[in-house]
Design an enzyme around this catalytic site. Structure first.
Site, mmCIF file in Angstrom:
data_model
loop_
_atom_site.group_PDB
_atom_site.id
_atom_site.type_symbol
_atom_site.label_atom_id
_atom_site.label_comp_id
_atom_site.label_asym_id
_atom_site.label_seq_id
_atom_site.Cartn_x
_atom_site.Cartn_y
_atom_site.Cartn_z
ATOM 1 C CG HIS A 1 1.876 -3.042 6.582
ATOM 2 N ND1 HIS A 1 2.640 -4.236 6.056
ATOM 3 C CD2 HIS A 1 0.937 -2.898 5.346
ATOM 4 C CE1 HIS A 1 2.147 -4.537 4.877
ATOM 5 N NE2 HIS A 1 1.208 -3.897 4.708
ATOM 6 C CG HIS B 1 -2.115 -0.966 1.262
ATOM 7 N ND1 HIS B 1 -1.762 -2.249 1.469
ATOM 8 C CD2 HIS B 1 -3.399 -0.770 0.736
ATOM 9 C CE1 HIS B 1 -3.091 -2.956 1.401
ATOM 10 N NE2 HIS B 1 -4.150 -1.884 0.911
ATOM 11 C CG ASP C 1 6.163 -4.134 7.525
ATOM 12 O OD1 ASP C 1 5.280 -4.387 7.866
ATOM 13 O OD2 ASP C 1 7.409 -4.791 7.858
#
Lengths: 359, 405
Positions: free
Chosen positions: A272, A229, A276
């Site tokens: 996340h 994302h 990350d």
């Protein structure tokens, strides 16, 4: 009396001139008044005529640079190859997510790792929807902007290549080490233990949903390092900013806000780990800048001390960008009509002194 | 080149063609050098010359003037008498004009040649900047050590958080002595690099780059270590007990680690939690890159040897199950990219300026980079010298005295 004399002399002058003039009469405008024509007499007339067309031996040829069209060839087939590359990598990522899902440790066995952001900020449930909506809006805006670009093929090629490469890197990092789920709230689909048909079914479901949770297609866990994302949000914003006029600061600001809010919401939703997101941002921005510097700074091409060519994708870069010899200018036009109808917008553009050949 | 006054008609004609004035060659067929020098403006205002000329003969006269000056200078060099001879020989008609042309025209057309100042060396030494880079690297090392000791407190215990699944660990079992190999290789590489560095001529510039890159890599490492804590990669780890706020003991640990260089082989590294990303990989990769970059290209044996040391060291980290595979991969990626990025920027003048097409200027450390590298012009050559040789200062600069002082 004067006329036949002039004619004759002119002819002889012309024949003599033909030996000297190397470029041909076409270069000089025929209608230009010759200096001193009125002042001189008959002989003067002949001499003046001669001096207009005369050329000194040491003339300088000013080479006019090629028109834009040859410096920025479209080459849609290369864009096609880049698109296939990106699709391949997306599919590979999906397959990898399915494989990794089988190896994700249980929530009870491996609780979420300690994360500094999670210590300070508690989970907000609807934050991840915000992320995904922002992502979809950004991609939509970028798509519309891309449609209006003049050099769609070149820009599209770059976008597909970068996205494909980032997802390829993501496949590698996801596969080699599997992180546990970041939060106890995550519901992971049950493991399939070798049921290939069901796995294929899951892959197709994920692809059709675009990998988004909001569409209900992403029930698998394990794809944490690094965040896809974040990659999409950052990359789309970088492309929007790069290929739009510099003066649209409000537009850039709005897209930046969408992107930043989206990224923060990933963390707020505890979807996340912080590492990350940080690693994804780092890799995306560095790759984007690296690629575009190599493409835009012409002095780097063919330079022996250019360490930028040490990357593994350098041959691919050369293949895509070999014929692009200048920075892609910020020019827009209607998507449907033919190139000659491109209008100019507020982008700063300097027209050449001679006629604009690319139109 | 023969003096103009002695040119024959053919030479005059040839000169006219060379100067791009062939239109005069027909009219000047009978003119020799001396006649050429005698030409005045008045000659161009009546036929036949007025018919061939478009500018009143101005261009031609200028060129003749230039010829005169060249020959006047030559004549002066050869001796004053010759010059005077030329002036005298031309006699009455054009002589007066020509003499004026020589004296006044010479001053008017005198060209001032600026003598360049003695050039600054393109590779200035600037040890001050190297010292700053060194301080920065030391700060980053200390900060990393502090961070490791902070993170150690947060490492989940082995029972609650077993090691994460890792592909390499699935395929290869642990080899006990592998980590010692890695650290020995690392120490060897650092020693080789240090030795090579002392032999370099442009030590300060190269040293500055090494310290800056190392410092930045360890700074990044602090960030990634801190924000998310990975569990220990293997059950064989013996992590020191947690201290829970005992600052004095923590300080002692930090100092012990710094003293041991962060190596397990010296017994200084008992702390866990510093996994993402691997500092050992950074040092192995970076020293190899620097060794290769700043040594002669033909030392391929040496380069291969160092490459093997580096590669074996990295593989041994994984074999010893001392780091996850992703730690090593990310460390390699960040180290190589940063090294290549920095060196490409340093070698290309075009990238040292901020501009729209220079995306490299968008990194956060661009200002520091400019500060360090702005006076370095071009690629640092691989020159070597003995570290402690003494050269008297006056031999190192050749000075050319000015012509007219």
């Amino acid at each position: 009396m004067a006329s036949p004399e002039l004619l004759v002399e002119r002819d002889s002058a012309d024949t003599r001139l033909d030996m000297r003039v190397e470029e041909g009469h076409g270069e000089l405008p025929n209608g230009a008044p010759c200096a001193g024509h009125g002042a001189a007499g008959e002989d003067g007339g002949k001499r003046s005529h001669r001096k207009c067309i005369r050329k000194p031996r040491d003339y300088i040829k000013i080479s006019v640079p090629d028109g834009r069209s040859s410096q920025l060839p479209l080459e849609w087939w290369k864009t096609g190859i880049a698109f296939v590359y990106a699709v391949f990598n997306l599919v590979l990522t999906t397959v990898m997510i399915t494989v990794v899902h089988e190896r994700v440790p249980d929530k009870e066995e491996n609780p979420p790792l300690p994360d500094k952001f999670f210590d300070y900020i508690d989970r907000v449930k609807w934050a991840f929807s915000v992320t995904e909506i922002n992502g979809m809006v950004l991609v939509g805006i970028w798509f519309v902007q891309w449609l209006f670009l003049r050099y769609k093929a070149i820009v599209g090629r770059r976008y597909f290549f970068l996205m494909g490469t980032l997802y390829l890197y993501r496949c590698i990092t996801m596969y080699i080490t599997t992180l546990p789920v970041p939060g106890m709230h995550m519901t992971c689909a049950p493991k399939l233990y070798g049921d290939s048909q069901a796995k294929v079914h899951r892959i197709l479901q994920l692809i059709s949903g675009g990998g988004l949770s909001i569409t209900g297609s992403h029930l698998m866990c394990g794809d944490f390092l690094y965040s896809g994302h974040t990659v999409m949000l950052t990359l789309t914003y970088l492309f929007i900013k790069e290929y739009s006029p510099r003066s649209f600061w409000w537009y850039h600001l709005m897209c930046w806000l969408l992107s930043a809010v989206g990224v923060v919401c990933i963390l707020v939703a505890h979807e996340h780990y912080s590492v990350d997101v940080v690693v994804a941002y780092f890799i995306t921005s560095r790759l984007f800048w690296w690629y575009h510097t190599m493409a835009n700074v012409q002095t780097l091409r063919g330079c022996p001390n250019n360490y930028l060519t040490n990357t593994w994708w350098n041959p691919v870069f050369n293949f895509f960008e070999r014929n692009v010899q200048t920075q892609v200018p910020c020019v827009f036009c209607w998507p449907i009509t033919w190139p000659p109808a491109c209008f100019k917008n507020s982008c700063k553009k300097y027209s050449m002194v001679q006629s604009i050949r690319e139109e | 080149m023969k003096k103009v006054a002695q040119w024959s008609t053919e030479e005059v004609s040839q000169w006219l063609t060379e100067e791009g004035m062939p239109e005069y060659s027909e009219s000047f067929q009978h003119l020799n050098g001396q006649d050429l020098l005698k030409l005045t403006k008045a000659d161009f205002q009546s036929p036949p010359l007025s018919l061939v000329t478009s500018d009143g003969g101005r261009q031609l006269l200028d060129k003749i003037e230039t010829l005169r000056i060249e020959h006047h200078i030559e004549a002066h060099k050869n001796g004053h008498a010759n010059g005077h001879a030329i002036v005298a020989a031309d006699g009455d008609g054009g002589g007066k004009a020509k003499r004026n042309g020589v004296l006044n025209g010479f001053r008017k057309d005198a060209v001032q040649i600026p003598i360049p100042e003695p050039e600054r060396s393109p590779y200035p030494v600037e040890w001050g900047k190297t010292a700053i880079a060194f301080l920065y690297a030391v700060c980053c090392f200390v900060f990393t050590t502090v961070m490791i000791s902070v993170v150690h407190e947060r490492v989940p215990s082995m029972e609650t958080d077993p090691p994460l699944p890792d592909k390499f660990f699935d395929i290869f079992d642990r080899v006990e002595w592998a980590f010692s190999i890695c650290e020995i290789n690392g120490m060897l590489l650092v020693a080789l690099w240090l030795l090579q560095w002392t032999l370099l001529k442009y030590k300060s510039i190269v040293g500055r780059r090494f310290f800056f890159i190392v410092g930045t890599l360890y700074l990044y490492r602090c960030i990634t270590m801190y924000i998310t804590t990975l569990p220990v990669p293997g059950r064989h780890f013996k992590c020191a007990p947690k201290l829970f706020g005992d600052w004095e003991a923590q300080m002692r640990r930090v100092l012990k680690m710094i003293a041991g260089g962060g190596l397990s082989i010296t017994g200084s590294h008992h702390m866990c939690g510093d996994y993402l990303y691997s500092g050992h990989t950074v040092m192995l990769t970076l020293t190899y890159l620097f060794i290769k970059e700043y040594s002669p290209k033909r030392f391929w044996c040496y380069h291969w040897f160092c490459w093997i040391l580096s590669a074996v060291g990295i593989v041994c980290i994984l074999l010893a199950h001392d780091h996850y595979t992703v730690d090593v991969v990310v460390a390699y990626y960040i180290t190589t990219r940063l090294f290549w990025w920095y060196h490409t920027m340093a070698n290309q003048q075009a990238l040292k300026e901020t501009s729209q097409s220079n995306f490299f200027s968008r990194v956060w450390w661009y200002r520091f980079f400019q500060y360090f590298e702005q006076n370095v012009q071009g690629i640092v050559p691989r020159n070597y010298e003995l570290p402690f040789s003494w050269r008297p200062p006056r031999w190192s600069q050749t000075k050319y005295t000015r012509i007219d002082t």
